[in-house]
Design a protein around this motif. Sequence first.
Motif, mmCIF file in Angstrom:
data_model
loop_
_atom_site.group_PDB
_atom_site.id
_atom_site.type_symbol
_atom_site.label_atom_id
_atom_site.label_comp_id
_atom_site.label_asym_id
_atom_site.label_seq_id
_atom_site.Cartn_x
_atom_site.Cartn_y
_atom_site.Cartn_z
ATOM 1 N N TYR A 351 0.824 -1.206 0.000
ATOM 2 C CA TYR A 351 0.000 0.000 0.000
ATOM 3 C C TYR A 351 0.861 1.260 0.000
ATOM 4 C CZ TYR A 351 -2.830 3.696 2.206
ATOM 5 O OH TYR A 351 -3.424 4.885 2.529
ATOM 6 N N VAL A 352 1.901 1.255 0.819
ATOM 7 C CA VAL A 352 2.740 2.450 0.957
ATOM 8 C C VAL A 352 3.682 2.620 -0.229
ATOM 9 C CG1 VAL A 352 4.550 3.560 2.332
ATOM 10 C CG2 VAL A 352 2.612 2.437 3.471
ATOM 11 N N TRP A 353 4.436 1.560 -0.551
ATOM 12 C CA TRP A 353 5.544 1.733 -1.486
ATOM 13 C C TRP A 353 5.142 1.626 -2.948
ATOM 14 C CZ3 TRP A 353 8.600 4.441 1.031
ATOM 15 C CH2 TRP A 353 8.889 4.180 2.365
ATOM 16 N N THR A 354 3.905 1.239 -3.229
ATOM 17 C CA THR A 354 3.428 1.294 -4.623
ATOM 18 C C THR A 354 2.534 2.505 -4.855
ATOM 19 O OG1 THR A 354 1.479 -0.101 -4.193
ATOM 20 C CG2 THR A 354 3.527 -1.224 -4.813
ATOM 21 N N ARG A 384 -7.836 10.496 -3.348
ATOM 22 C CA ARG A 384 -6.982 9.923 -2.310
ATOM 23 C C ARG A 384 -6.120 8.767 -2.826
ATOM 24 N NH1 ARG A 384 -6.374 13.725 1.217
ATOM 25 N NH2 ARG A 384 -8.321 14.525 2.056
ATOM 26 N N GLU A 385 -6.592 8.046 -3.828
ATOM 27 C CA GLU A 385 -5.800 6.930 -4.365
ATOM 28 C C GLU A 385 -4.421 7.392 -4.824
ATOM 29 O OE1 GLU A 385 -10.167 6.021 -5.260
ATOM 30 O OE2 GLU A 385 -8.823 7.763 -5.381
ATOM 31 N N ASN A 386 -4.330 8.644 -5.242
ATOM 32 C CA ASN A 386 -3.083 9.163 -5.798
ATOM 33 C C ASN A 386 -2.374 10.175 -4.906
ATOM 34 O OD1 ASN A 386 -2.854 7.881 -8.431
ATOM 35 N ND2 ASN A 386 -4.760 8.937 -8.915
ATOM 36 N N THR A 387 -3.056 10.651 -3.872
ATOM 37 C CA THR A 387 -2.479 11.749 -3.090
ATOM 38 C C THR A 387 -2.318 11.456 -1.610
ATOM 39 O OG1 THR A 387 -4.667 12.756 -2.722
ATOM 40 C CG2 THR A 387 -3.439 13.447 -4.695
ATOM 41 N N ARG A 502 -12.598 3.040 -8.738
ATOM 42 C CA ARG A 502 -11.632 3.905 -8.073
ATOM 43 C C ARG A 502 -10.814 4.658 -9.113
ATOM 44 N NH1 ARG A 502 -9.699 -0.674 -4.100
ATOM 45 N NH2 ARG A 502 -11.259 -0.519 -2.452
ATOM 46 N N ASN A 503 -10.249 5.782 -8.684
ATOM 47 C CA ASN A 503 -9.350 6.503 -9.575
ATOM 48 C C ASN A 503 -8.132 5.635 -9.878
ATOM 49 O OD1 ASN A 503 -10.835 8.972 -9.601
ATOM 50 N ND2 ASN A 503 -10.027 9.437 -7.572
ATOM 51 N N PRO A 504 -7.808 5.397 -11.138
ATOM 52 C CA PRO A 504 -6.582 4.647 -11.448
ATOM 53 C C PRO A 504 -5.357 5.358 -10.880
ATOM 54 C CG PRO A 504 -7.990 4.793 -13.381
ATOM 55 C CD PRO A 504 -8.577 5.720 -12.357
#
Length: 598
Positions: A351-354, A384-387, A502-504
């Motif tokens: 979750y964190v590093w990808t 949030r998926e990207n930020t 979800r946002n890609p």
Amino acid sequence: MKTIFSFFALLSVLVVVAQTNTYEISFENVVHHEASINATFSDLEMDTVSLRMSRTSPGRYALHEFAKNVYGFKATDSKGNLLKVYRPDPYEWKVTGHDGTINIEYILFANRGDGTYSQIDETHAHLNIPATFMYVPELNKRKIEVTFNVREDLNWKIATQLPFVSGTTYMAPNLYYFMDSPTELSNFTLKSFEVDSKNIQLALHHNGTETEADTYFDKVTKVVLAEKEVYGELPNFDYGTYTFLACYVPNASGDGMEHRNSTILTSTRSLANGGMERNIGTVSHEFFHAWNVERIRPKTLEPFDFEAADMSGALWFAEGFTSYYTNLILCRAGLISPKEYVEGLAGNFNYVWTSPARQFFNPIEMSYQAPFVDAATSVDPVNRENTFISYYSYGSVLGLALDLSLRQKDLNLDDFMKLVWQRHGKKEIPYTIDNLHTLLNEYAGKTFGDNFFNKYIYQSGMPDYTTLFESVGVILQQSKDRPYFGFSVSMNEDGKGARIRRNPKIGSPAYNSKLSMGDIILNINNIPFLEGQKFADYLKQFNIGDSLVVNFSRFGNAKTTTLIPAPSPSYSILLMEDVDQAPTTEIIQKRKEWLKTE
């Protein structure tokens, strides 16, 4: 997540305050989730008295508008005369014309049983104080007495960190302690044990058996003792007792919330239905907060503000390092195996590093996002998926890296936490991030401390986990032969498409193909979905590097794009023995020291 109870507030526990604010709460209409509340404020010197419902709750960082559940408000003086009330804002009732005393009454609607809200029904009165009781900010130093008129016909008892007065009346030395004292009224089972002259008790509200309660309390006991070993001692609980308030009932909502001398644990899972194993992690997390957050306290959360969102840049440490210890403690206590623990690291790690979010915010800045994500609500879509990366997860994997890095120097994170405890927590001196940096420099050397903070806290760098894991006999590997598409979908009920939900992620094949959340994938390479087919199974016919034609619908319009699957960015984390590698005796010993296993 909170305390609101500073060192100076603690001193007031020992001070006898002449004035006392009194509350009384009754539960005649539990079937409709209502409580009737009365309160008296006397010896008032101000002409206009402001009564408020809190907008926040100890342990939370976002706003929660508790005033929305209050109605039927009325204020009178000592002779019963109605007083003038006006509302300057949604959270406040201003009362004038009193004779030195104001009596108030109101109805509270409450039907969410978790660590923030209150719930009232035939099974219990689950009370978080900020969600339940009005208060007068100017009288925050006054002693408080509250009487709970329990439903004896429902066999209710009272469990709380509030000191007992008499009958069903309890007290708080001041407003801060009152607001920090959740209370459970129900037909609970009470278990307790003593360690170092301190009483640890479990008030368990559940639908299970006494044998299940005994088995679970044994697990709780093991967690308490394992966490004590990290710091070398238990905190000095103000009244000699720490209470776990556990509601494992179908009408609850899953949550955990730490408080100074207690914690709330809620779950819909019964002990017989997976809760015996799955609920204990929350016990581990919340009790660790008795040190880290409750007493090892970020200065940015002092004093706790009941009228605005509470923001701190230290949540990667306060919440994240606590999260690192959550499952590590379960392993050390023998409640999960080393294999389960190590393989379980992969979820947070991936979750964190990808995540692409690290290009926008470092761990401190992720912590600043708490008012927007900590059970906060909004109606507008977000990215949030990207930020965003949860400070729980981000801090957890950084705690892991710090621990393994220290162990390469024959040091460890336990002893660093002990140092922070001795310098800040035990003395109740709130810390800053600079204080943590300075203490790490002192403990492990300036070069080491500066490197960790400069690369991984003030910046968003990724530690060399491959080397760190190998030092304790663990292998980090990526599945480069598994295709990665980068979208998360749910199949339409008619089976004629799959909606991207979800946002890609930035940089993923789906993102690069300009697919977006809400798009409906109709088919790929004109191959139709089979009836009842799962989307994951549908994708198995495509390979890394294939140039795929994706037919999709957006806002009702048919569109086409090209997508090229990439190698999966996900990692697996495994014991060396499980991938046919033989760790040395020295490495096995280092692993045993880390996990404290035989």
